[in-house]
Design an enzyme around this catalytic site. Sequence first.
Site, PDB file in Angstrom:
ATOM      1  CG  ASN A 204      14.143  18.865   3.934  1.00 36.34           C
ATOM      2  OD1 ASN A 204      12.929  18.734   4.039  1.00 36.34           O
ATOM      3  ND2 ASN A 204      14.806  19.885   4.482  1.00 36.34           N
TER       4      ASN A 204
ATOM      5  CB  VAL B 238      23.924  18.871   4.650  1.00 36.25           C
ATOM      6  CG1 VAL B 238      25.111  18.074   5.193  1.00 36.25           C
ATOM      7  CG2 VAL B 238      24.153  20.367   4.857  1.00 36.25           C
TER       8      VAL B 238
ATOM      9  CG  HIS C 258      20.096  16.733   8.034  1.00 35.86           C
ATOM     10  ND1 HIS C 258      20.810  16.453   6.877  1.00 35.86           N
ATOM     11  CD2 HIS C 258      19.307  17.788   7.737  1.00 35.86           C
ATOM     12  CE1 HIS C 258      20.457  17.303   5.937  1.00 35.86           C
ATOM     13  NE2 HIS C 258      19.531  18.123   6.438  1.00 35.86           N
TER      14      HIS C 258
ATOM     15  CG  HIS D 111      15.477  19.821   9.455  1.00 28.43           C
ATOM     16  ND1 HIS D 111      16.210  20.991   9.420  1.00 28.43           N
ATOM     17  CD2 HIS D 111      15.753  19.181   8.300  1.00 28.43           C
ATOM     18  CE1 HIS D 111      16.881  21.052   8.280  1.00 28.43           C
ATOM     19  NE2 HIS D 111      16.618  19.969   7.578  1.00 28.43           N
TER      20      HIS D 111
HETATM   21  P1  5GP Z   1      18.749  20.487   4.616  1.00 27.82           P
HETATM   22  O1  5GP Z   1      18.495  21.733   3.815  1.00 27.82           O
HETATM   23  O2  5GP Z   1      19.843  19.644   3.985  1.00 27.82           O
HETATM   24  O3  5GP Z   1      17.531  19.694   4.952  1.00 27.82           O
HETATM   25  O4  5GP Z   1      19.283  20.983   6.013  1.00 27.82           O
HETATM   26  C1  5GP Z   1      20.620  21.315   6.231  1.00 27.82           C
HETATM   27  C2  5GP Z   1      20.646  22.175   7.464  1.00 27.82           C
HETATM   28  O5  5GP Z   1      21.979  22.233   7.926  1.00 27.82           O
HETATM   29  C3  5GP Z   1      20.177  23.600   7.226  1.00 27.82           C
HETATM   30  O6  5GP Z   1      19.053  23.881   8.042  1.00 27.82           O
HETATM   31  C4  5GP Z   1      21.409  24.441   7.579  1.00 27.82           C
HETATM   32  O7  5GP Z   1      21.072  25.637   8.237  1.00 27.82           O
HETATM   33  C5  5GP Z   1      22.212  23.499   8.461  1.00 27.82           C
HETATM   34  N1  5GP Z   1      23.648  23.704   8.403  1.00 27.82           N
HETATM   35  C6  5GP Z   1      24.407  23.850   7.274  1.00 27.82           C
HETATM   36  N2  5GP Z   1      25.704  23.996   7.597  1.00 27.82           N
HETATM   37  C7  5GP Z   1      25.766  23.940   8.959  1.00 27.82           C
HETATM   38  C8  5GP Z   1      26.857  24.041   9.882  1.00 27.82           C
HETATM   39  O8  5GP Z   1      28.019  24.197   9.528  1.00 27.82           O
HETATM   40  N3  5GP Z   1      26.540  23.949  11.196  1.00 27.82           N
HETATM   41  C9  5GP Z   1      25.252  23.764  11.626  1.00 27.82           C
HETATM   42  N4  5GP Z   1      25.068  23.687  12.942  1.00 27.82           N
HETATM   43  N5  5GP Z   1      24.207  23.670  10.776  1.00 27.82           N
HETATM   44  C10 5GP Z   1      24.463  23.760   9.461  1.00 27.82           C
END
Ligand code: 5GP
Length: 122
Positions: free
Chosen positions: A88, A97, A101, A103
């Site tokens: 994303n 974040v 990353h 997914h």
């Molecule tokens: P985004 O929304 O940025 O594409 O994905 C961020 C992902 O990081 C989300 O799916 C969320 O659940 C995961 N995430 C956020 N904080 C943490 C954390 O402290 N530990 C882990 N393992 N995953 C996290």
Amino acid sequence: MSEETIFDKIIQREIPATIVYEDDLALAFEDINPQAPTHLLIIPKTRIATCNDIDKSQRELVGHLFWVAAQIAKQEGFADAGYRTVMNCNDDGGQTVHHIHLHLLAGKPLGWPPYQERLKQA
Ligand code: 5GP
């Protein structure tokens, strides 16, 4: 340089995560809020805030994340059944974040397109 995120703390083992793969370039761990039976995040150890910030010199590093995804898929036995990789970018992409990353989602048939529900609600 972008600001440190929670993922730097996971790389540095300052907060816990269920780590499933690590090499000198990348780390893979379980998402804390899984959206599929398998939901992993594959991150570069080098902090890159968003897809927009990928430098030309980092193209191989980003490709490495996909290679890691495929290795995990084969190792865990869902490569042939299939899986989804998603990265994303920024607000409309749903990025929360700011450390890129990948997914890796697997373990059930995944709906497509992913925005169908939001369109229906609109
Ligand atoms: P985004 O929304 O940025 O594409 O994905 C961020 C992902 O990081 C989300 O799916 C969320 O659940 C995961 N995430 C956020 N904080 C943490 C954390 O402290 N530990 C882990 N393992 N995953 C996290």
